[in-house]
Each structure stands twice: as C-alpha cells, then as structure tokens.
Design a protein around this motif. Structure first.
Motif, short mmCIF file in Angstrom:
data_model
loop_
_atom_site.label_atom_id
_atom_site.label_comp_id
_atom_site.label_asym_id
_atom_site.label_seq_id
_atom_site.Cartn_x
_atom_site.Cartn_y
_atom_site.Cartn_z
N LEU A 139 0.80 -1.23 0.00
CA LEU A 139 0.00 0.00 0.00
C LEU A 139 0.84 1.28 0.00
CD1 LEU A 139 -3.01 -0.92 2.35
CD2 LEU A 139 -2.80 -1.22 -0.14
N SER A 140 2.16 1.17 -0.20
CA SER A 140 2.96 2.37 -0.43
C SER A 140 2.54 3.00 -1.74
CB SER A 140 4.45 2.02 -0.51
OG SER A 140 4.93 1.52 0.72
N LEU A 141 2.68 4.33 -1.84
CA LEU A 141 2.29 4.97 -3.09
C LEU A 141 3.16 6.17 -3.42
CD1 LEU A 141 0.43 7.75 -2.44
CD2 LEU A 141 -1.18 6.01 -1.73
N LEU A 142 3.21 6.44 -4.71
CA LEU A 142 3.89 7.60 -5.27
C LEU A 142 2.84 8.43 -6.00
CD1 LEU A 142 6.63 9.06 -6.06
CD2 LEU A 142 6.56 7.65 -8.14
N VAL A 143 2.86 9.76 -5.80
CA VAL A 143 1.83 10.60 -6.38
C VAL A 143 2.44 11.89 -6.95
CG1 VAL A 143 1.30 11.64 -4.13
CG2 VAL A 143 -0.40 11.73 -5.95
N THR A 144 1.87 12.36 -8.03
CA THR A 144 2.26 13.64 -8.63
C THR A 144 1.06 14.22 -9.37
OG1 THR A 144 3.88 14.76 -10.05
CG2 THR A 144 3.03 12.64 -10.82
N ASP A 145 1.10 15.53 -9.61
CA ASP A 145 0.08 16.13 -10.48
C ASP A 145 0.72 16.62 -11.78
OD1 ASP A 145 1.41 18.44 -9.74
OD2 ASP A 145 -0.35 19.45 -8.89
N ASP A 146 1.92 16.10 -12.07
CA ASP A 146 2.59 16.45 -13.32
C ASP A 146 3.35 15.24 -13.85
OD1 ASP A 146 3.71 17.72 -15.48
OD2 ASP A 146 5.15 18.90 -14.33
N GLN A 147 2.61 14.34 -14.51
CA GLN A 147 3.21 13.16 -15.11
C GLN A 147 3.38 13.43 -16.61
OE1 GLN A 147 2.58 8.56 -14.41
NE2 GLN A 147 0.86 9.30 -15.61
N ARG A 148 4.58 13.24 -17.12
CA ARG A 148 4.90 13.67 -18.48
C ARG A 148 4.76 12.57 -19.52
NH1 ARG A 148 7.96 18.45 -18.01
NH2 ARG A 148 7.11 19.56 -16.19
N ALA A 149 4.85 11.31 -19.12
CA ALA A 149 4.82 10.21 -20.10
C ALA A 149 4.09 9.01 -19.52
CB ALA A 149 6.23 9.82 -20.52
N GLY A 150 2.84 9.23 -19.15
CA GLY A 150 2.04 8.15 -18.58
C GLY A 150 1.72 7.09 -19.62
N ARG A 151 1.50 5.86 -19.15
CA ARG A 151 1.16 4.75 -20.03
C ARG A 151 -0.16 4.15 -19.62
NH1 ARG A 151 3.84 0.51 -19.32
NH2 ARG A 151 4.89 1.10 -17.40
N GLY A 152 -0.93 3.77 -20.63
CA GLY A 152 -2.19 3.11 -20.38
C GLY A 152 -2.16 1.68 -20.89
N ARG A 153 -3.34 1.05 -20.97
CA ARG A 153 -3.41 -0.31 -21.49
C ARG A 153 -2.96 -0.33 -22.95
NH1 ARG A 153 -8.15 -2.30 -22.05
NH2 ARG A 153 -9.34 -0.41 -21.66
N LEU A 154 -2.47 -1.48 -23.38
CA LEU A 154 -1.96 -1.67 -24.74
C LEU A 154 -0.81 -0.73 -25.03
CD1 LEU A 154 -5.36 -2.11 -26.65
CD2 LEU A 154 -3.92 -3.86 -25.58
N ASP A 155 -0.10 -0.31 -23.97
CA ASP A 155 1.09 0.53 -24.06
C ASP A 155 0.80 1.88 -24.71
OD1 ASP A 155 3.73 0.69 -23.22
OD2 ASP A 155 4.51 0.34 -25.23
N ARG A 156 -0.43 2.35 -24.60
CA ARG A 156 -0.75 3.69 -25.08
C ARG A 156 -0.14 4.74 -24.15
NH1 ARG A 156 -6.54 1.55 -25.63
NH2 ARG A 156 -6.69 0.90 -27.80
N SER A 157 0.23 5.88 -24.70
CA SER A 157 0.78 6.96 -23.89
C SER A 157 -0.26 8.06 -23.73
CB SER A 157 2.04 7.54 -24.55
OG SER A 157 1.73 8.10 -25.81
#
Length: 260
Positions: free
Chosen positions: A45-63
């Motif tokens: 349950l550790s977590l990392l958080v930001t409100d400025d992510q520059r290169a996020g990835r989604g399913r099927l390796d979408r950016s």
C-alpha cells in the motif's frame, strides 16, 4: 524531486509510505524501479503521487499526457503474496472498483454518477475520468504496481478526447487527499477479501458497480478481431462474458465500447 507528503495526511494514515514528487515521466515506471531496488522500502500500500506526469502509459502501451496540475497520477504497491494465484486476476478490477467508490464520494452533492467500465476504467455520466494500469514487478509473481490517472482540474478544452471528462468539467471540486485515502481504504478492503477466501463477495461487489454488465457492447480484441453482443456477467476469473445470440464469448482483454 521528492517533496513533503504532509499535504496528504488522510492518505498517510492509511499508507506506510506516501511519496510526492513535483514531476515525473511515469509513476508506474518509478515505483517498479524503486520496488526492484529496495523492496523493503516500499511495503504493501505504499504509493507515489504527482500532479505532473509527463509520459504516462495506459493499457496496450498507449501513452497519455496532461497539462501540469490538471490530473493526479498515483501508483500503489500491492503485495499479492497472500492472494491465491487463481484470484490475482481480480486485483486490477478491485482497483477500479475502489476508485469508483472513492470518486462517488467526491461527487456527493454534485449530481454526477461514477460507474465502473470493465475492466477498470471509471466513468462519470459516460465520460472517462480515470484509467488504471496494473503491472507485475519483473522477477516476482507476488508484487504488483497499480497506476491510476484521474482527471481532476482539467478544463473541457484540455480534455484529450470527447469521451473524457474531469471533476472541473462537471463543476466539481476534488479533494485529492480524501480521494486517495478513500481509494486506499476501499482497495485494501477488497484485497483483504481476496486473501481471506472472500472472492465471491469481491465478484458480487464489482458486478454491482460495473455499468458494462447488461449493456450492448463491441469489444476489440488483441488479435484485431471484434465481438459484439450483450455483456451478461463476469465469470469466476473476472473475465467479461459477451452473449451474441446463443454464442458466449469470454473476454480476458480488449477495448470495450458501450453501444448507445
């Protein structure tokens, strides 16, 4: 650069580690690397958080990207070692269900309705407000990193597609700390049920939240084919069952479009 996490006191009360960074390319990539290097430093349950992510990835390796300050990106560590292997496919769905509940709480009094779209997108009044990506840490079957991107202060003009939405776009305020605290709480509860033999309860709870069930859908499958029919239920592994006449198709992965 890491910054103090005292802006998230509720979340810190539920998580053993809350690390906040001003900006990063990908919270999931950062946490996978951190857990690989120092697993003891990143417990369950550790977590990392930001409100400025520059290169996020989604399913099927979408950016995907968002203007700084308009979306919240969070990646959470899941110790799945106590969850039977056969039930670990429920982990990403549980994350989506937990976030759906957390967003519903935020929308109290605003009129919007948060629902879960299979497998783990969160919709508000049909528009996508949150996407989730779960990935195993290389070299282990027991640690999963679950990333979520939530559109918080994104204006309608900044929304990447017409099918997206945000808290700001519907005139709602988002309390980031309350949102993450509720998310961790609900997710932890569902994970605990999976660990203690309560898979049927998790199955039932997720089906109730899932707006895909009972809808006519078109599913684009990874092999390039598609299937259209009625999404009737989730099977015991969390897969979507689509009925086309007398034929049932079991979908373990794919892009689902709700047919209006």
């Amino acid at each position: 650069m890491a910054i103090p996490s005292d802006g998230y006191p509720r979340t810190a009360a539920r998580s053993p580690r809350v690390q906040v960074v001003e900006t990063t390319d990908s919270t999931n990539a950062d946490v996978v690397a951190a857990v690989t290097h120092d697993p003891a430093g990143w417990p369950h349950l550790s977590l990392l958080v930001t409100d400025d992510q520059r290169a996020g990835r989604g399913r099927l390796d979408r950016s995907w990207t968002a203007p700084a300050g308009t979306a919240l990106a969070v990646s959470l560590v899941v110790d799945a070692s106590t969850i039977p292997l056969a039930l670990r496919g429920w982990v990403p769905l549980a994350a989506g269900a937990a976030m759906t509940r957390a967003i519903r709480t935020q929308l109290t009094g605003h009129g919007g309705t948060a629902e879960l779209k299979w497998p783990n997108d969160v919709l508000v009044d049909g528009g996508k407000i949150c996407g989730i990506l779960a990935e195993a840490v290389p070299g282990t079957f027991d640690t999963v990193v679950v990333g979520a991107g939530i559109n918080t202060r994104m204006s309608r003009a900044d929304l990447p597609v017409t099918t997206a939405t945000s808290f700001a776009a519907i005139g709602a305020e988002c309390d980031d700390d309350r949102l993450l605290s509720d998310y961790v709480e609900h997710f932890d509860e569902l994970l605990s049920h999976l660990s203690s033999g309560g898979a049927e309860r998790v199955h039932r709870d997720i089906e109730k939240l899932c707006t895909t069930i009972g809808r006519e859908v078109t599913v684009s499958l990874p092999d390039g084919t598609s299937v259209r029919g009625r999404a009737s239920r989730l099977d015991a592994d969390g897969r979507l069952v689509v009925e086309s006449g007398t034929i049932e198709t079991i979908v373990s992965a794919g892009d689902v479009v709700h047919v209006r």
